[in-house]
Design a protein around this motif. Structure first.
Motif: not given
Lengths: 204, 204
Positions: A108-111, A137-140, B135-143
């Motif tokens: 499942i996922s949300d924004g 549970y994925i929160r991109p 800066v923007a700090y991006i963590r693609p794996l955080l969610g």
């Protein structure tokens, strides 16, 4: 069998707003087969706006009606507390559980975003949801700040933005406001005045 | 000019491990031009393993030497506390600041995860980093939870995994262990015994 094995289906809570649209777009980029889900309590048909956006973006879309009692409880919370934060959080948690509890659902996922106050599941709530329902549970958007989200949204989508009641989308707030109104209260006293809402109406 | 404007360059902290590799892969999918950065303190040449993985994955790679004083302070912390958590956190924060402070850097990124204890920047630290350096700090794996990360890694990469000292990669831990050893202490008393390390050695 191999084909079925390799399909990664994710059920994604979707309002048609820019956050849930961007999250869906990212999931697709990561190779997921994205099924959009919009929640309704049967009070209004604002889920149609989410469907319109889903069609524009080219995703499967399902509307799920949840028990009206949940919206009623949320309405009580709003009236009692004079604020909508806990009510939105309550609805979102019930929506995630409702979807996660379905037999076929493994992801499942949300924004929800890093900078959101509500709705937001902290680490222990997120893990509890995963453990209780055996889902991922994925929160991109969780690791993305507002600059990054704005940059991606502007690049990918055509968005209309305005204050809450003018832009229609398939979120919880629309039906919640309506039920507050029907109970004789003024939703504008409960929801923040300058709460800008957005809806995705096209792909660039 | 238009071309330069449309390029979204992100500087991504990279060890060659599966988390930082997956985060880099996601950033590329989101349309970013990814510049991988591996930190060294000039003690060992284990950055070469990160370079090898960077080449396999087809990303630009830069090795940045940071002042040895940072590693020395982290080593003191390890020896004093008998644990490596705070030291790893300390090095990671300094590394993010070091990269973010460079004139040309508008976006920084790492492979930190939802389930990581360290290194991890909480919301206020993340926002402070963004504000102080613009800066923007991006963590693609955080969610993403561990199930989702495992699923994506297995699909995308060929990974070798083993206990810390057997798999070589370009992380802080390798030089930190070495400096602890040189100061006459036993790093295996400080780092967790069964700490499985990974390195990406191929694309599927």
């Amino acid at each position: 069998m191999l084909l079925a094995y390799s399909m990664k289906v994710v059920y994604h809570l979707f309002s048609g707003g820019k956050d849930s649209s961007l999250a869906a777009w990212i999931l697709k980029k990561l190779g997921y087969e994205v099924k959009l889900i919009t929640i309704t309590f049967g009070v209004l048909d604002n889920w149609k706006f989410a469907r319109e956006t889903a069609e524009i973006l080219g995703f499967d879309h399902e509307v799920i009606e949840m028990p009206i009692g949940i919206l009623e409880k949320a309405t009580e919370m709003c009236i009692k507390e004079g604020r909508a934060g806990n009510a939105i959080q309550y609805i979102h948690e019930r929506a995630l559980e409702y979807i996660a509890s379905r037999e076929e659902v493994k992801r499942i996922s949300d924004g929800t975003r890093r900078d959101d106050r509500v709705p937001f599941l902290d680490l222990s709530k997120a893990r509890s949801l995963e453990d209780r329902y055996n889902v991922a549970y994925i929160r991109p958007l969780l690791g993305l700040g507002y600059k990054t989200i704005r940059e991606l949204v502007n690049e990918i989508f055509v968005v209309v933005e305005d204050e809450s009641e003018k832009v229609q989308k398939g979120d919880y707030e629309t039906e919640l406001r309506e039920l507050i109104r029907r109970k004789g209260h003024d939703p504008s006293q409960i929801f923040p005045k300058r709460h800008v809402q957005s809806r995705v109406v096209g792909l660039r």
